[in-house]
Design a protein around this motif. Structure first.
Motif, PDB file in Angstrom:
ATOM      1  N   VAL A  30      62.028 137.606  89.725  1.00 38.57           N
ATOM      2  CA  VAL A  30      63.309 137.864  90.388  1.00 38.57           C
ATOM      3  C   VAL A  30      63.483 139.358  90.629  1.00 38.57           C
ATOM      4  CG1 VAL A  30      64.461 135.859  89.427  1.00 38.57           C
ATOM      5  CG2 VAL A  30      64.553 138.009  88.192  1.00 38.57           C
ATOM      6  N   ASP A  31      64.294 139.680  91.617  1.00 38.48           N
ATOM      7  CA  ASP A  31      64.633 141.086  91.865  1.00 38.48           C
ATOM      8  C   ASP A  31      65.314 141.648  90.629  1.00 38.48           C
ATOM      9  OD1 ASP A  31      63.663 140.921  94.407  1.00 38.48           O
ATOM     10  OD2 ASP A  31      65.600 140.482  95.334  1.00 38.48           O
ATOM     11  N   SER A  32      64.921 142.857  90.255  1.00 38.12           N
ATOM     12  CA  SER A  32      65.421 143.392  88.989  1.00 38.12           C
ATOM     13  C   SER A  32      66.906 143.734  89.048  1.00 38.12           C
ATOM     14  CB  SER A  32      64.611 144.622  88.586  1.00 38.12           C
ATOM     15  OG  SER A  32      64.729 145.587  89.601  1.00 38.12           O
ATOM     16  N   ASP A  33      67.477 143.820  90.254  1.00 35.80           N
ATOM     17  CA  ASP A  33      68.904 144.161  90.309  1.00 35.80           C
ATOM     18  C   ASP A  33      69.801 142.928  90.368  1.00 35.80           C
ATOM     19  OD1 ASP A  33      68.145 143.367  92.797  1.00 35.80           O
ATOM     20  OD2 ASP A  33      69.086 145.020  93.887  1.00 35.80           O
ATOM     21  N   LYS A  34      69.220 141.723  90.211  1.00 35.67           N
ATOM     22  CA  LYS A  34      70.034 140.498  90.209  1.00 35.67           C
ATOM     23  C   LYS A  34      70.844 140.413  88.917  1.00 35.67           C
ATOM     24  CE  LYS A  34      69.038 137.775  93.887  1.00 35.67           C
ATOM     25  NZ  LYS A  34      68.950 138.842  94.895  1.00 35.67           N
ATOM     26  N   GLU A  92      67.382 154.845 109.000  1.00 34.78           N
ATOM     27  CA  GLU A  92      66.174 154.031 108.965  1.00 34.78           C
ATOM     28  C   GLU A  92      65.133 154.628 108.036  1.00 34.78           C
ATOM     29  OE1 GLU A  92      64.624 153.333 112.890  1.00 34.78           O
ATOM     30  OE2 GLU A  92      66.480 152.298 113.444  1.00 34.78           O
ATOM     31  N   SER A  93      64.960 155.954 108.194  1.00 37.41           N
ATOM     32  CA  SER A  93      63.925 156.589 107.375  1.00 37.41           C
ATOM     33  C   SER A  93      64.292 156.512 105.895  1.00 37.41           C
ATOM     34  CB  SER A  93      63.709 158.035 107.817  1.00 37.41           C
ATOM     35  OG  SER A  93      64.886 158.771 107.568  1.00 37.41           O
ATOM     36  N   VAL A  94      65.604 156.641 105.620  1.00 39.27           N
ATOM     37  CA  VAL A  94      66.028 156.532 104.224  1.00 39.27           C
ATOM     38  C   VAL A  94      65.710 155.131 103.703  1.00 39.27           C
ATOM     39  CG1 VAL A  94      68.035 156.405 102.730  1.00 39.27           C
ATOM     40  CG2 VAL A  94      67.793 158.328 104.297  1.00 39.27           C
ATOM     41  N   ASP A  95      66.037 154.117 104.519  1.00 40.14           N
ATOM     42  CA  ASP A  95      65.787 152.735 104.113  1.00 40.14           C
ATOM     43  C   ASP A  95      64.315 152.498 103.778  1.00 40.14           C
ATOM     44  OD1 ASP A  95      68.276 151.930 104.197  1.00 40.14           O
ATOM     45  OD2 ASP A  95      68.188 150.810 106.090  1.00 40.14           O
ATOM     46  N   SER A  96      63.468 152.876 104.752  1.00 35.76           N
ATOM     47  CA  SER A  96      62.055 152.577 104.538  1.00 35.76           C
ATOM     48  C   SER A  96      61.503 153.384 103.367  1.00 35.76           C
ATOM     49  CB  SER A  96      61.261 152.863 105.810  1.00 35.76           C
ATOM     50  OG  SER A  96      61.425 154.216 106.174  1.00 35.76           O
ATOM     51  N   GLY A  97      62.102 154.568 103.137  1.00 33.83           N
ATOM     52  CA  GLY A  97      61.612 155.390 102.038  1.00 33.83           C
ATOM     53  C   GLY A  97      61.946 154.792 100.685  1.00 33.83           C
ATOM     54  N   SER A  98      63.159 154.229 100.547  1.00 33.01           N
ATOM     55  CA  SER A  98      63.586 153.781  99.218  1.00 33.01           C
ATOM     56  C   SER A  98      63.217 152.326  98.971  1.00 33.01           C
ATOM     57  CB  SER A  98      65.102 153.957  99.090  1.00 33.01           C
ATOM     58  OG  SER A  98      65.745 153.087  99.994  1.00 33.01           O
ATOM     59  N   ASP A  99      62.882 151.614 100.027  1.00 35.28           N
ATOM     60  CA  ASP A  99      62.649 150.188  99.899  1.00 35.28           C
ATOM     61  C   ASP A  99      61.643 149.801  98.820  1.00 35.28           C
ATOM     62  OD1 ASP A  99      64.146 148.304 101.137  1.00 35.28           O
ATOM     63  OD2 ASP A  99      62.484 147.501 102.300  1.00 35.28           O
ATOM     64  N   PRO A 100      60.438 150.310  98.872  1.00 38.24           N
ATOM     65  CA  PRO A 100      59.447 149.860  97.900  1.00 38.24           C
ATOM     66  C   PRO A 100      59.841 150.234  96.471  1.00 38.24           C
ATOM     67  CG  PRO A 100      58.476 151.392  99.502  1.00 38.24           C
ATOM     68  CD  PRO A 100      59.930 151.346  99.765  1.00 38.24           C
ATOM     69  N   GLU A 101      60.553 151.331  96.346  1.00 37.83           N
ATOM     70  CA  GLU A 101      60.891 151.794  94.997  1.00 37.83           C
ATOM     71  C   GLU A 101      61.996 150.973  94.350  1.00 37.83           C
ATOM     72  OE1 GLU A 101      60.918 156.155  93.724  1.00 37.83           O
ATOM     73  OE2 GLU A 101      60.964 156.185  95.904  1.00 37.83           O
ATOM     74  N   HIS A 102      63.079 150.748  95.100  1.00 28.50           N
ATOM     75  CA  HIS A 102      64.251 150.151  94.469  1.00 28.50           C
ATOM     76  C   HIS A 102      64.366 148.650  94.710  1.00 28.50           C
ATOM     77  CE1 HIS A 102      65.789 153.895  93.050  1.00 28.50           C
ATOM     78  NE2 HIS A 102      65.504 154.429  94.227  1.00 28.50           N
ATOM     79  N   THR A 103      64.606 148.265  95.962  1.00 26.14           N
ATOM     80  CA  THR A 103      64.941 146.864  96.196  1.00 26.14           C
ATOM     81  C   THR A 103      63.762 145.931  95.936  1.00 26.14           C
ATOM     82  OG1 THR A 103      64.549 147.282  98.525  1.00 26.14           O
ATOM     83  CG2 THR A 103      66.837 147.246  97.789  1.00 26.14           C
TER      84      THR A 103
END
Lengths: 122, 171
Positions: free
Chosen positions: A57-61, A22-33
């Protein structure tokens, strides 16, 4: 008794694992996804116009995803083909990530993609 | 430029071969002196693809791509033949089954066995009658409309261009 402790240990380690993910998710969320880019879709040839031209659009699309999106938006028949062009000079591969194209070909903070449609091939 | 002339086409394919020579990418210029549209380019490539009708096992296939000029339509055409290792040629149906890129398309609207514009031998060909529509958006802008067009149609038949080719379109 020993079984109980084993179960307890397993549950504990599972929980700690959950907490970590969970902590990993919330940490990387704003940066990547959450990273988004602006694209501008312009018609060429006989392609119909889109009421809304500017999209975020999301940049990883992938480009293939945008092609499918525009086909749906314009309500094209399934046998109609839609092509996207960068710089009005080449068609990016459908597997290409939007961010890569944005980094190379964006102007004034926007990636301009021209779209063109044809009735099948022949 | 509202359409591609033979002179434009010849210049474009010569550019492609020049880049290919530097990259050792395999495109070769061929010429039949007796014909107005005698110039064309050829590339042979080996690929591994699953052929459905013989289980899902992968087959080593030899693709031979030709880019030639079709005078009647005034457009470049991409034609190709595919051989298995035993030397037998892939039929249009076999190729169609092995190709996942044409979902939703009708086989006979898309690929046809047509005479090669120069060699006059049958090749699998992407239908030329919509090619002009595909090329129209970039005919005036692109420095090499043949590369631009190949970047659109090539991936459908497993032909991919590296970035070096695409660069000359806008430089």
């Amino acid at each position: 008794m020993s079984e109980d402790t084993e179960v307890q240990e397993a549950t504990n380690s599972l929980q700690s694992l959950n907490i970590r993910t969970e902590s990993v998710d919330s940490g990387s969320d704003p940066e990547h996804t959450k990273q988004k880019v602006d694209i501008l879709l312009k018609p060429t040839g006989n392609a119909p116009i889109m009421k809304k031209k500017k999209w975020t659009v999301d940049s990883d699309k992938k480009i293939g995803w945008i092609i499918e999106f525009v086909k749906k938006y314009l309500k094209l028949e399934s046998n109609e083909k839609l092509f996207l062009y960068v710089n009005q000079t080449f068609a990016p591969s459908p597997d290409q990530i939007v961010k890569n194209l944005y980094d190379c070909y964006s102007t004034e903070g926007k990636l301009v993609l021209h779209y063109c449609k044809t009735q099948a091939w022949g | 430029m509202t359409s591609l002339t033979i002179e434009d086409f010849n210049r474009c394919v010569e550019d492609i071969v020049n880049i290919s020579d530097k990259l050792m990418d395999g495109w070769k210029l061929q010429q039949n002196e007796g014909l107005e549209n005698g110039k064309y380019i050829v590339k042979k490539e080996q690929k591994v693809l699953p052929l459905e009708q013989e289980g899902s096992t992968n087959f080593l296939l030899i693709f031979e791509y030709h880019v030639a000029f079709n005078i009647s339509y005034g457009v470049p055409v991409l034609c190709f033949n595919v051989w298995k290792q035993d030397g037998s040629i892939l039929t249009i149906e076999q190729f169609w089954k092995a190709n996942k890129k044409f979902k939703d398309s009708n086989m006979h609207d898309t690929l046809t066995q047509m005479d090669h514009p120069v060699l006059r031998r049958p090749f699998l060909t992407l239908h030329p009658c919509r090619t002009h529509e595909i090329m129209e958006p970039f005919l005036e802008r692109s420095k090499n409309p043949v590369v631009s067009w190949l970047s659109v149609v090539g991936p459908f038949v497993h032909l991919n261009l590296t970035e070096e080719y695409v660069k000359i379109c806008s430089s």
